[in-house]
Write a protein that holds these residues in place. Structure first.
Motif, PDB file in Angstrom:
ATOM      1  N   PRO A  82      -9.386  -2.786  -4.665  1.00  0.00           N
ATOM      2  CA  PRO A  82      -9.683  -3.566  -3.458  1.00  0.00           C
ATOM      3  C   PRO A  82     -11.193  -3.738  -3.328  1.00  0.00           C
ATOM      4  CG  PRO A  82      -9.150  -1.299  -2.877  1.00  0.00           C
ATOM      5  CD  PRO A  82      -8.916  -1.424  -4.349  1.00  0.00           C
ATOM      6  N   THR A  83     -11.634  -4.856  -2.791  1.00  0.00           N
ATOM      7  CA  THR A  83     -13.077  -5.019  -2.570  1.00  0.00           C
ATOM      8  C   THR A  83     -13.531  -4.202  -1.368  1.00  0.00           C
ATOM      9  OG1 THR A  83     -14.891  -6.583  -2.361  1.00  0.00           O
ATOM     10  CG2 THR A  83     -12.893  -7.123  -1.138  1.00  0.00           C
ATOM     11  N   LEU A  84     -12.587  -3.921  -0.442  1.00  0.00           N
ATOM     12  CA  LEU A  84     -12.949  -3.152   0.749  1.00  0.00           C
ATOM     13  C   LEU A  84     -12.656  -1.671   0.505  1.00  0.00           C
ATOM     14  CD1 LEU A  84     -14.169  -3.916   3.517  1.00  0.00           C
ATOM     15  CD2 LEU A  84     -11.880  -3.662   4.473  1.00  0.00           C
ATOM     16  N   THR A  85     -13.610  -0.999  -0.147  1.00  0.00           N
ATOM     17  CA  THR A  85     -13.488   0.434  -0.406  1.00  0.00           C
ATOM     18  C   THR A  85     -14.885   0.990  -0.592  1.00  0.00           C
ATOM     19  OG1 THR A  85     -12.564   2.139  -1.875  1.00  0.00           O
ATOM     20  CG2 THR A  85     -13.206   0.081  -2.898  1.00  0.00           C
ATOM     21  N   SER A 105      -8.165  -7.768   1.076  1.00  0.00           N
ATOM     22  CA  SER A 105      -7.335  -6.876   1.894  1.00  0.00           C
ATOM     23  C   SER A 105      -6.205  -7.663   2.555  1.00  0.00           C
ATOM     24  CB  SER A 105      -8.168  -6.265   3.021  1.00  0.00           C
ATOM     25  OG  SER A 105      -9.317  -5.664   2.501  1.00  0.00           O
ATOM     26  N   GLU A 106      -5.150  -6.944   2.963  1.00  0.00           N
ATOM     27  CA  GLU A 106      -4.127  -7.585   3.794  1.00  0.00           C
ATOM     28  C   GLU A 106      -4.454  -7.298   5.256  1.00  0.00           C
ATOM     29  OE1 GLU A 106      -0.186  -6.100   3.105  1.00  0.00           O
ATOM     30  OE2 GLU A 106      -0.777  -4.019   3.339  1.00  0.00           O
ATOM     31  N   ARG A 107      -4.063  -8.231   6.118  1.00  0.00           N
ATOM     32  CA  ARG A 107      -4.426  -8.111   7.531  1.00  0.00           C
ATOM     33  C   ARG A 107      -3.797  -6.897   8.201  1.00  0.00           C
ATOM     34  NH1 ARG A 107      -6.837 -13.097   8.759  1.00  0.00           N
ATOM     35  NH2 ARG A 107      -6.104 -14.474   7.122  1.00  0.00           N
ATOM     36  N   CYS A 108      -2.563  -6.555   7.821  1.00  0.00           N
ATOM     37  CA  CYS A 108      -1.839  -5.556   8.617  1.00  0.00           C
ATOM     38  C   CYS A 108      -2.273  -4.122   8.312  1.00  0.00           C
ATOM     39  CB  CYS A 108      -0.347  -5.735   8.476  1.00  0.00           C
ATOM     40  SG  CYS A 108       0.249  -5.587   6.824  1.00  0.00           S
ATOM     41  N   THR A 109      -2.751  -3.820   7.113  1.00  0.00           N
ATOM     42  CA  THR A 109      -3.168  -2.435   6.831  1.00  0.00           C
ATOM     43  C   THR A 109      -4.637  -2.325   6.455  1.00  0.00           C
ATOM     44  OG1 THR A 109      -2.732  -2.532   4.463  1.00  0.00           O
ATOM     45  CG2 THR A 109      -0.878  -1.916   5.878  1.00  0.00           C
ATOM     46  N   TRP A 110      -5.291  -3.439   6.192  1.00  0.00           N
ATOM     47  CA  TRP A 110      -6.680  -3.521   5.731  1.00  0.00           C
ATOM     48  C   TRP A 110      -6.812  -3.083   4.268  1.00  0.00           C
ATOM     49  CZ3 TRP A 110     -10.050  -1.029  10.215  1.00  0.00           C
ATOM     50  CH2 TRP A 110      -9.694  -1.616  11.444  1.00  0.00           C
ATOM     51  N   ASN A 111      -5.706  -2.692   3.651  1.00  0.00           N
ATOM     52  CA  ASN A 111      -5.745  -2.223   2.263  1.00  0.00           C
ATOM     53  C   ASN A 111      -5.479  -3.365   1.286  1.00  0.00           C
ATOM     54  OD1 ASN A 111      -6.242   0.601   2.677  1.00  0.00           O
ATOM     55  ND2 ASN A 111      -4.206   0.712   3.592  1.00  0.00           N
ATOM     56  N   ILE A 112      -5.564  -3.067   0.001  1.00  0.00           N
ATOM     57  CA  ILE A 112      -5.364  -4.082  -1.042  1.00  0.00           C
ATOM     58  C   ILE A 112      -4.080  -4.873  -0.774  1.00  0.00           C
ATOM     59  CG2 ILE A 112      -4.125  -2.507  -2.631  1.00  0.00           C
ATOM     60  CD1 ILE A 112      -5.710  -3.886  -4.942  1.00  0.00           C
ATOM     61  N   ASP A 113      -4.174  -6.200  -0.850  1.00  0.00           N
ATOM     62  CA  ASP A 113      -3.044  -7.066  -0.546  1.00  0.00           C
ATOM     63  C   ASP A 113      -2.149  -7.163  -1.790  1.00  0.00           C
ATOM     64  OD1 ASP A 113      -1.255  -9.067   0.054  1.00  0.00           O
ATOM     65  OD2 ASP A 113      -2.751 -10.328   1.053  1.00  0.00           O
ATOM     66  N   PRO A 114      -0.941  -6.570  -1.732  1.00  0.00           N
ATOM     67  CA  PRO A 114      -0.085  -6.555  -2.924  1.00  0.00           C
ATOM     68  C   PRO A 114       0.242  -7.962  -3.428  1.00  0.00           C
ATOM     69  CG  PRO A 114       0.815  -5.101  -1.216  1.00  0.00           C
ATOM     70  CD  PRO A 114      -0.311  -5.881  -0.584  1.00  0.00           C
ATOM     71  N   ALA A 115       0.298  -8.934  -2.517  1.00  0.00           N
ATOM     72  CA  ALA A 115       0.669 -10.294  -2.907  1.00  0.00           C
ATOM     73  C   ALA A 115      -0.417 -10.976  -3.743  1.00  0.00           C
ATOM     74  CB  ALA A 115       0.962 -11.128  -1.659  1.00  0.00           C
ATOM     75  N   LEU A 116      -1.627 -10.460  -3.713  1.00  0.00           N
ATOM     76  CA  LEU A 116      -2.727 -11.105  -4.433  1.00  0.00           C
ATOM     77  C   LEU A 116      -3.026 -10.442  -5.783  1.00  0.00           C
ATOM     78  CD1 LEU A 116      -5.231 -11.622  -1.454  1.00  0.00           C
ATOM     79  CD2 LEU A 116      -3.557 -13.247  -2.375  1.00  0.00           C
ATOM     80  N   ILE A 117      -2.274  -9.398  -6.110  1.00  0.00           N
ATOM     81  CA  ILE A 117      -2.598  -8.630  -7.317  1.00  0.00           C
ATOM     82  C   ILE A 117      -2.214  -9.382  -8.593  1.00  0.00           C
ATOM     83  CG2 ILE A 117      -2.000  -6.548  -8.645  1.00  0.00           C
ATOM     84  CD1 ILE A 117      -1.903  -5.018  -5.968  1.00  0.00           C
ATOM     85  N   GLU A 118      -1.010  -9.960  -8.602  1.00  0.00           N
ATOM     86  CA  GLU A 118      -0.476 -10.507  -9.856  1.00  0.00           C
ATOM     87  C   GLU A 118      -1.394 -11.574 -10.467  1.00  0.00           C
ATOM     88  OE1 GLU A 118       3.734 -11.194  -9.673  1.00  0.00           O
ATOM     89  OE2 GLU A 118       3.783 -10.325 -11.698  1.00  0.00           O
ATOM     90  N   SER A 119      -2.008 -12.394  -9.614  1.00  0.00           N
ATOM     91  CA  SER A 119      -2.856 -13.473 -10.144  1.00  0.00           C
ATOM     92  C   SER A 119      -4.126 -12.935 -10.807  1.00  0.00           C
ATOM     93  CB  SER A 119      -3.234 -14.444  -9.018  1.00  0.00           C
ATOM     94  OG  SER A 119      -4.100 -13.795  -8.112  1.00  0.00           O
ATOM     95  N   LYS A 120      -4.425 -11.654 -10.607  1.00  0.00           N
ATOM     96  CA  LYS A 120      -5.641 -11.065 -11.199  1.00  0.00           C
ATOM     97  C   LYS A 120      -5.352 -10.337 -12.514  1.00  0.00           C
ATOM     98  CE  LYS A 120      -8.326 -12.243  -7.767  1.00  0.00           C
ATOM     99  NZ  LYS A 120      -9.356 -11.584  -7.019  1.00  0.00           N
ATOM    100  N   ILE A 121      -4.077 -10.288 -12.900  1.00  0.00           N
ATOM    101  CA  ILE A 121      -3.723  -9.531 -14.104  1.00  0.00           C
ATOM    102  C   ILE A 121      -3.989 -10.362 -15.365  1.00  0.00           C
ATOM    103  CG2 ILE A 121      -1.784  -8.456 -15.349  1.00  0.00           C
ATOM    104  CD1 ILE A 121      -0.626  -7.717 -12.579  1.00  0.00           C
ATOM    105  N   ALA A 138      -1.886   2.465   1.795  1.00  0.00           N
ATOM    106  CA  ALA A 138      -1.653   1.138   1.222  1.00  0.00           C
ATOM    107  C   ALA A 138      -0.148   0.961   1.031  1.00  0.00           C
ATOM    108  CB  ALA A 138      -2.377   1.019  -0.117  1.00  0.00           C
ATOM    109  N   ASP A 139       0.302  -0.293   0.968  1.00  0.00           N
ATOM    110  CA  ASP A 139       1.738  -0.567   0.815  1.00  0.00           C
ATOM    111  C   ASP A 139       2.132  -0.386  -0.657  1.00  0.00           C
ATOM    112  OD1 ASP A 139       4.312  -1.277   1.237  1.00  0.00           O
ATOM    113  OD2 ASP A 139       3.898  -3.325   1.908  1.00  0.00           O
ATOM    114  N   LEU A 140       2.508   0.847  -1.010  1.00  0.00           N
ATOM    115  CA  LEU A 140       2.617   1.229  -2.419  1.00  0.00           C
ATOM    116  C   LEU A 140       3.837   0.653  -3.145  1.00  0.00           C
ATOM    117  CD1 LEU A 140       1.448   4.929  -1.986  1.00  0.00           C
ATOM    118  CD2 LEU A 140       0.212   3.149  -3.225  1.00  0.00           C
ATOM    119  N   ASP A 141       4.952   0.421  -2.445  1.00  0.00           N
ATOM    120  CA  ASP A 141       6.151  -0.061  -3.153  1.00  0.00           C
ATOM    121  C   ASP A 141       5.940  -1.408  -3.856  1.00  0.00           C
ATOM    122  OD1 ASP A 141       7.685   2.176  -2.871  1.00  0.00           O
ATOM    123  OD2 ASP A 141       8.874   1.434  -1.169  1.00  0.00           O
TER     124      ASP A 141
END
Ligand SMILES: *Cc1c(COP(=O)(O)O)cnc(C)c1O
Length: 379
Positions: A82-85, A105-121, A138-141
């Protein structure tokens, strides 16, 4: 103005056996990195995290470095963060010769947004570091789902979240491996110190080798690999053991402090704080407020007003893609959620020794500042 006592943003609470255990180290002369407290602290911390193995080390940054080395991260690899760390999350990736790739980040937890990860792989991606910012998991699942689809590891940087739960499980026990910090401003402290936890015995063994000069545990002074000196001292572990013994009390006290803040600040226009998601049981590392436009006062105005009145606060963090060593790596991309949180976020004093009077003084001062700014803006 009457001179009032200084309220720091964070402070360790050493209310248990810290002193007697440290005296034991001094009186027995076991002050270096061998001694009974190291194993005791590791065992107690593993139990607290509900995990098999805990490997102590010199700080949270060396914990991250050891974990990444155990996961096999090396030159030319990419790791998603995440950039916010805190900057250490990305620096440890850089120490391995790899490149951190930033995600918003995602708005609801401020942690890494899981929905944005795949496009960075990419073909070079080795894994994902999930940071539990300010004590909220963070939303680990969904992160684990993306990771397993692409054969990536999940490392939890739990430096700010000792004891938090994700869907009932302790953070640190959900990913492949996890790291903690015991710096003076963290949930529990050993002065300086760190820990890596995992259920993987082979990785734990590899980290024990690496943290102690790469020395073969069965053959002293034989070094099959290039290692590091990342060991914790027995004195630090003695403090750590005493801290783990009181950790549930510390977490309870922090929750109480957060509840006081929420009671006081409820309904203030232009102010909100870190949300608590229904699947998470956060721990309150630093209670963090966000200023909306209606607040009509900036982060820096509040921080200097509070500072002049003896109350220490701090900005959440500068997103890593804005820092000189990582600007180029971010390639001019925008991270709107993280940028907005960073610009408008303030950490308020949060630690186990705070009283209700301290918290009301912080909130009263905040209120004064809001009123003063509003008056100034109207004239
Ligand atoms: C504090 C922190 C670290 C680094 O820990 P140190 O013990 O200071 O080296 C790493 N990651 C995060 C998210 C932190 O907050």
């Amino acid at each position: 103005m009457m001179k009032q006592q200084f309220i720091p943003v964070a402070a360790p609470s050493l209310v248990g056996n810290e002193k007697s255990y440290v005296m034991d180290c001094l009186e027995s002369s076991w002050i270096s990195s061998t001694g009974k407290y190291i194993e005791k602290f590791e065992t107690a911390f593993a139990q607290f995290c509900e995990i098999d193995h805990a490997v102590s080390c010199s700080n949270g940054t060396t914990a991250l470095h050891l974990a990444l080395l155990a996961l096999g991260v090396g030159s030319g690899d990419e790791v998603i963060v995440p950039t916010l760390t805190f900057v250490a999350t990305a620096n440890a990736v850089t120490y391995c010769g790899a490149r951190p790739v930033f995600v918003d980040s995602e708005r609801c937890t401020w942690n890494i947004d899981p929905a944005l990860i795949e496009s960075k792989i990419t073909a070079r991606t080795k894994g994902i570091i999930a940071v539990h910012l300010c004590g909220h998991p963070a939303d680990l699942d969904p992160i684990k789902t993306v990771a397993s689809r692409h054969g990536l590891f999940v490392l939890e940087d739990a430096a700010q979240a000792h004891g938090a739960r994700y869907k009932g499980r302790r953070v640190g026990s959900v990913g492949d491996i996890a790291t903690f910090s015991f710096f003076g401003n963290k949930i529990i402290s050993t002065g300086e110190g760190g820990m890596v936890v995992t259920n993987d015995a082979a990785m734990a063994e590899k980290m024990r080798l690496l943290k102690s000069h790469g020395m073969d545990p069965k053959q002293r002074y034989w070094h099959p690999v290039i290692g590091y000196n990342y060991r914790m001292t027995n004195v630090a572990a003695a403090i750590g053991l005493a801290q783990v013994e009181t950790v549930e009390w510390q977490l309870e006290r922090r929750r109480e402090v957060a509840n006081w803040y929420r009671d006081y600040l409820q309904g203030w226009p232009g102010l909100r704080w870190q949300p608590e998601t229904e699947w998470a049981k956060p721990v309150w590392w630093l209670f963090t407020i966000i200023l909306e436009d209606e607040a009509r006062v900036t982060r820096n105005e509040i921080m200097s007003y509070m500072g002049e009145r003896g109350i220490e606060t701090r900005p959440i963090i500068h997103p890593l893609h804005t820092l000189p060593p990582y600007v180029d790596s971010a390639r001019g991309e925008n991270f709107p959620v993280a940028e907005r949180l960073a610009e408008r976020g303030i950490n308020l004093p949060t630690w186990a020794g705070l009283t209700r009077e301290d918290v009301s003084r912080v909130c009263d001062t905040l209120n004064e500042c809001f009123s003063a700014q509003r008056a100034a803006n109207q004239s």
